[in-house]
Scaffold this active site. Structure first.
Site, PDB file in Angstrom:
ATOM      1  N   GLU A 169       0.805  -1.236   0.000  1.00 59.81           N
ATOM      2  CA  GLU A 169       0.000   0.000   0.000  1.00 59.81           C
ATOM      3  C   GLU A 169       0.832   1.277   0.000  1.00 59.81           C
ATOM      4  O   GLU A 169       0.570   2.195   0.769  1.00 59.81           O
ATOM      5  CB  GLU A 169      -0.969  -0.010   1.195  1.00 59.81           C
ATOM      6  CG  GLU A 169      -1.894  -1.227   1.173  1.00 59.81           C
ATOM      7  CD  GLU A 169      -2.932  -1.237   2.297  1.00 59.81           C
ATOM      8  OE1 GLU A 169      -2.845  -0.385   3.213  1.00 59.81           O
ATOM      9  OE2 GLU A 169      -3.819  -2.098   2.257  1.00 59.81           O
ATOM     10  N   ASN A 223       2.259  -5.202  -3.165  1.00 64.36           N
ATOM     11  CA  ASN A 223       0.840  -5.517  -2.920  1.00 64.36           C
ATOM     12  C   ASN A 223       0.050  -4.234  -2.646  1.00 64.36           C
ATOM     13  O   ASN A 223       0.513  -3.349  -1.916  1.00 64.36           O
ATOM     14  CB  ASN A 223       0.786  -6.429  -1.678  1.00 64.36           C
ATOM     15  CG  ASN A 223      -0.583  -7.011  -1.393  1.00 64.36           C
ATOM     16  OD1 ASN A 223      -1.184  -7.655  -2.258  1.00 64.36           O
ATOM     17  ND2 ASN A 223      -1.085  -6.795  -0.182  1.00 64.36           N
ATOM     18  N   HIS A 259     -10.389  -6.285  -2.158  1.00 59.11           N
ATOM     19  CA  HIS A 259     -11.447  -6.082  -1.163  1.00 59.11           C
ATOM     20  C   HIS A 259     -12.554  -5.336  -1.899  1.00 59.11           C
ATOM     21  O   HIS A 259     -12.469  -4.109  -2.075  1.00 59.11           O
ATOM     22  CB  HIS A 259     -10.940  -5.249   0.013  1.00 59.11           C
ATOM     23  CG  HIS A 259      -9.869  -5.939   0.809  1.00 59.11           C
ATOM     24  ND1 HIS A 259     -10.124  -7.071   1.561  1.00 59.11           N
ATOM     25  CD2 HIS A 259      -8.546  -5.674   0.968  1.00 59.11           C
ATOM     26  CE1 HIS A 259      -9.004  -7.462   2.150  1.00 59.11           C
ATOM     27  NE2 HIS A 259      -8.031  -6.635   1.810  1.00 59.11           N
ATOM     28  N   GLU A 291      -6.098 -10.758  -1.300  1.00 60.65           N
ATOM     29  CA  GLU A 291      -6.922 -10.489  -0.113  1.00 60.65           C
ATOM     30  C   GLU A 291      -8.402 -10.451  -0.460  1.00 60.65           C
ATOM     31  O   GLU A 291      -9.167  -9.649   0.085  1.00 60.65           O
ATOM     32  CB  GLU A 291      -6.497  -9.154   0.532  1.00 60.65           C
ATOM     33  CG  GLU A 291      -5.023  -9.094   0.871  1.00 60.65           C
ATOM     34  CD  GLU A 291      -4.596  -7.853   1.648  1.00 60.65           C
ATOM     35  OE1 GLU A 291      -5.475  -7.152   2.187  1.00 60.65           O
ATOM     36  OE2 GLU A 291      -3.385  -7.588   1.703  1.00 60.65           O
ATOM     37  N   ASP A 293     -12.143 -10.475  -0.715  1.00 64.86           N
ATOM     38  CA  ASP A 293     -13.427 -10.680  -0.040  1.00 64.86           C
ATOM     39  C   ASP A 293     -14.454  -9.801  -0.736  1.00 64.86           C
ATOM     40  O   ASP A 293     -14.108  -8.809  -1.370  1.00 64.86           O
ATOM     41  CB  ASP A 293     -13.386 -10.454   1.485  1.00 64.86           C
ATOM     42  CG  ASP A 293     -12.708  -9.185   1.947  1.00 64.86           C
ATOM     43  OD1 ASP A 293     -12.711  -8.186   1.206  1.00 64.86           O
ATOM     44  OD2 ASP A 293     -12.168  -9.180   3.075  1.00 64.86           O
TER      45      ASP A 293
HETATM   46  C1  XIL Z   1      -6.153  -6.243   8.292  1.00 67.60           C
HETATM   47  C2  XIL Z   1      -6.540  -7.440   9.142  1.00 67.60           C
HETATM   48  O1  XIL Z   1      -7.464  -8.226   8.434  1.00 67.60           O
HETATM   49  C3  XIL Z   1      -7.143  -6.980  10.440  1.00 67.60           C
HETATM   50  O2  XIL Z   1      -7.360  -8.098  11.313  1.00 67.60           O
HETATM   51  C4  XIL Z   1      -6.222  -5.977  11.129  1.00 67.60           C
HETATM   52  O3  XIL Z   1      -6.850  -5.465  12.281  1.00 67.60           O
HETATM   53  C5  XIL Z   1      -5.877  -4.831  10.182  1.00 67.60           C
HETATM   54  O4  XIL Z   1      -5.307  -5.358   8.984  1.00 67.60           O
HETATM   55  N1  XIL Z   1      -4.951  -4.576   3.626  1.00 67.60           N
HETATM   56  C6  XIL Z   1      -3.922  -5.370   4.077  1.00 67.60           C
HETATM   57  C7  XIL Z   1      -4.122  -6.233   5.249  1.00 67.60           C
HETATM   58  O5  XIL Z   1      -2.872  -5.429   3.418  1.00 67.60           O
HETATM   59  O6  XIL Z   1      -2.946  -6.412   5.993  1.00 67.60           O
HETATM   60  C8  XIL Z   1      -5.226  -5.723   6.148  1.00 67.60           C
HETATM   61  O7  XIL Z   1      -5.460  -6.698   7.155  1.00 67.60           O
HETATM   62  C9  XIL Z   1      -6.474  -5.442   5.342  1.00 67.60           C
HETATM   63  C10 XIL Z   1      -6.205  -4.395   4.295  1.00 67.60           C
END
Ligand code: XIL
Length: 373
Positions: A169, A223, A259, A291, A293
């Protein structure tokens, strides 16, 4: 016409499933046993994906491994996992003089005992940074701290982790039209940074070089979120990736977080994802969906069906892109999803519900992975 990479079929794939696969992808076979043979067992997500040498994973947290339903689904349906939190800087280095790999080690040992690969997440991020690091004020201190952190963690997991999200990020959600997004102001870049403030992606290059020096066999990834389609942010990542690959900087692939919500199920969005994947693939880079969802605002049958459709479309998009080699969801059960805590009013984002029942998304993923490359 599909081509099959028979040599890559994992030993974990049962003969029954192998025969079913030939049939599903246009091959043919004769059972020779008349009609009395039992039907082939229902394959798992990982068995479906094995025919493409595709890793199917989920983010996990070690405390949940004590929940028997959680452990049994994670260990049977997936052939890969990543640490949702326990490899982040704040987890592994709670104080300046202590390291704690216990949670991450528990995940790795679970993975090893279930023949699962492990993806590392994440070495350089502006969140979940330990307090003692945030308190460090000078660039010289931070440079040493980050180099040591990357070296310690990558060395600790050397040969156990096949790919690392080295930097996470690092770009802003800005840019417009043909103007790419800018590098995010963070503790690592310029506030105060590790010594490359104002030099764009140079600090990312430095982090990749440190990681490569610690384990030359692990694949190294950048990422990010909101880079799934062609847009000013993915343009910025593309320009960085092009520059790095041209100059031989050790970058093996890009992690696309995914996401998303149901608005993502749109023909022009999905076609933009495919062309975006293709431009990174053309650089020779691997594509990991890291990631995934799909958050919903309710759990009605219609919402679950729409979610299932999108999960299947994204599985098919990955299968249809030969450089897409890993497909991870961010968790797998709604019981432990991060979504309700971060997106007000949203939830129900994963393929298993909070009581470990498979949702429509599960079968849709199976169908998506049954496509041919
Ligand atoms: C999130 C986790 O899912 C949570 O449990 C934690 O509190 C915060 O981080 N992008 C990412 C992940 O790269 O590391 C994040 O994970 C979600 C967003």
């Amino acid at each position: 016409m599909c081509t099959h990479r028979y040599s890559e079929i994992s030993l974990r794939v049962s003969l029954a499933f192998f025969l079913a696969f030939l049939s599903a992808c246009g091959g043919s076979y004769s059972s020779g046993g008349g009609n009395n043979n039992p039907p082939p067992p229902i394959p798992t997500l990982a068995q479906n994906a094995a025919k493409y040498n595709l890793k199917i994973g989920a983010a996990a947290d070690s405390p949940y491994l004590g929940d028997s339903n959680y452990a049994s689904i994670l260990g049977s349906e997936f052939n890969e996992l990543t640490a949702e939190n326990e490899m982040k800087f704040a987890s592994v280095a709670p104080t300046a003089t202590t390291t704690d790999y216990s949670g991450a080690d528990a995940l790795v040992s679970f993975a090893q005992s279930h023949q699962m690969a492990v993806r590392g997440h994440t070495l350089v991020w502006h969140q979940q940074v330990p307090g003692w690091v945030s308190a460090a004020s000078s660039t010289a201190q931070l440079n040493t701290i980050l180099q040591n952190h990357i070296n310690d963690e990558v060395t600790h997991f050397a040969s156990k982790i096949y790919a690392w999200d080295v930097v996470n990020e690092a770009f802003n959600d800005d840019g417009s039209g043909s103007t790419p997004a800018t590098v995010r102001s963070t503790i690592w870049y310029d506030s105060p940074g590790i010594g490359f403030a104002g030099q764009g992606t140079a600090y990312i290059e430095q982090a990749l070089n440190w990681a490569h020096a610690a384990d030359s066999t692990a694949k190294l990834f950048y990422n990010d979120y909101n880079i799934e389609t062609q847009n000013p942010k993915s343009d910025a990542v593309y320009l960085m990736a092009q520059d790095f690959t041209n100059r031989g900087v050790p970058l093996d692939g890009i992690g696309f977080q995914f996401h998303v919500d149901l608005s993502f199920d749109n023909a022009s969005v999905l076609s933009s994802v495919a062309s975006n994947f293709q431009r990174f693939a053309a650089l020779g880079l691997e594509i990991h969906i890291t990631e995934l969802d799909i958050r919903l605002s309710d759990s009605s049958a219609a919402s679950l069906a729409a979610q299932a459709k999108l999960y299947g479309e994204l599985a098919a998009l990955c299968v249809q892109q030969p450089k897409c080699t890993t497909f991870q969801t961010w968790g797998f059960t709604d019981k432990y999803s991060w979504v309700p805590g971060f997106f007000t009013g949203m939830g129900w984002a994963l393929p298993w519900d909070a009581t470990y029942q498979k949702k429509p998304a599960y079968n849709s993923l199976l169908t998506g992975f049954q496509r041919c490359r």
